[in-house]
Enzyme design. Structure first.
Site: not given
Length: 322
Positions: A152-153, A172, A231-232, A256, A261, A280
């Site tokens: 979706r993103i 993907d 993402a992460r 981000d 973190e 984030h």
């Protein structure tokens, strides 16, 4: 009587929803840490969880717990095996933050390409005004963007980037085998193929057991290309990114998320003024914060009412609430 433990600050609309439901009580701990909420877990039937960890040790003390509702879509900080062992469901909020994250990725693409930090400094420090004549800022129109992870993103980002006249492809493997979405964005067969083609790469995949972008992937990219990660932490190998920035293989970046973190003050990434950093926050707009708070509370209510959407339950075998 259902008792809910809310761990982490919620938008007021989420708290209002809790207050509006008869037969529900709740504890509300605004601090975002596991030790702050763990002492209350024993009397909770449900846990609404922000970003803090949920360890096996805390789950072991959750005698009444039936469902954990993540205030978001990621759950890498949740010890899923211990939930599965106890038959405790884990839910996520679904498509409530994808537009916000995609907008943030688009912002980072623009900010990194225009070298926003250097431009800002050139105004705030008059001696740096001459920086403008170095012509370091780049256009994105007509440039190529590889979207890594076309969920979706990624699809929202493709729509936005197309408005800037970018050429877009996506990588993907899951969708490549399950069926590629209709539209004008073509799939690349391999990540290395896509990286070699792209001027920009945006990472939009869940965290796995190893980074998807490391030294080999940076070496495959065009020299001076730009990387964005919303993402992460851990999806991009930070040490390899640092080497690529130092060598100029990567010209700029927008990040981000981080391995640790919040990052410590001595994190080497902070020293690079061609790297735009944010805390984030991609999914934490005012609007999205409200949607996530309401959705995470509603998931708990729906779970106990026996009408939870199965698509929102990570470990679907525990979705009935009975």
């Amino acid at each position: 009587m259902t008792h809910i433990l809310v761990a982490g600050k919620l938008h007021p609309s989420g708290v209002a929803l809790l207050n509006s439901v008869p037969g529900v009580t709740f504890d509300y701990v605004e601090e975002v840490s596991e030790p702050s909420y763990a002492p209350l877990i024993g009397k909770a039937d449900a846990l609404v969880l922000r970003t803090q960890p949920l360890s096996a040790a805390t789950v072991a003390n959750a005698d009444r717990l039936k469902v954990v509702s993540r205030h978001g879509v990621g759950y890498d900080a949740v010890h899923l095996p211990s939930l599965n062992e106890r038959g405790i469901a884990l839910t996520v909020v679904g498509d409530v933050n994808s537009v916000s994250v995609a907008e943030h990725a688009m912002m980072l693409i623009l900010a990194a390409s225009k070298r926003v930090l250097r431009g800002d400094r050139a105004v705030r420090q008059p001696a740096e005004w001459g920086w403008r004549n170095r012509l370091e800022a780049e256009e994105i129109s007509g440039k190529s963007l590889l979207i890594i992870g076309y969920g979706r993103i990624g699809r929202h980002l493709a729509r936005m980037a197309s408005g800037f006249g970018m050429a877009i492809r996506a990588f993907d493997p899951y969708l490549k085998t399950q069926g590629w979405p209709e539209g004008q964005v073509d799939a690349v067969d391999t990540l290395s193929e896509g990286l070699a083609w792209a001027d920009f790469a945006s990472v939009n995949v869940p965290k796995a057991d190893h980074p998807i972008i490391g030294a080999a992937e940076f070496a495959a990219m065009k020299r001076g290309s730009i990387l964005v990660n919303t993402a992460r932490g851990g999806v991009v190998e930070e040490a390899a990114l640092l080497d690529a920035l130092r060598s100029g293989q990567i010209g700029a970046a927008g990040l981000d998320v981080f391995d640790d973190e919040p990052p410590t003050a001595d994190n080497p990434l902070i020293a690079f003024d061609q790297v735009v950093l944010s805390p984030h926050i991609a999914g934490l707009t005012r609007e999205c914060g409200e949607r996530m708070a309401v959705a995470s509370v509603q998931n708990v209510l729906d779970f106990f009412a026996g009408k939870i959407d199965p698509k929102l339950v990570v470990n679907g075998g525990h979705a009935t609430g009975r």
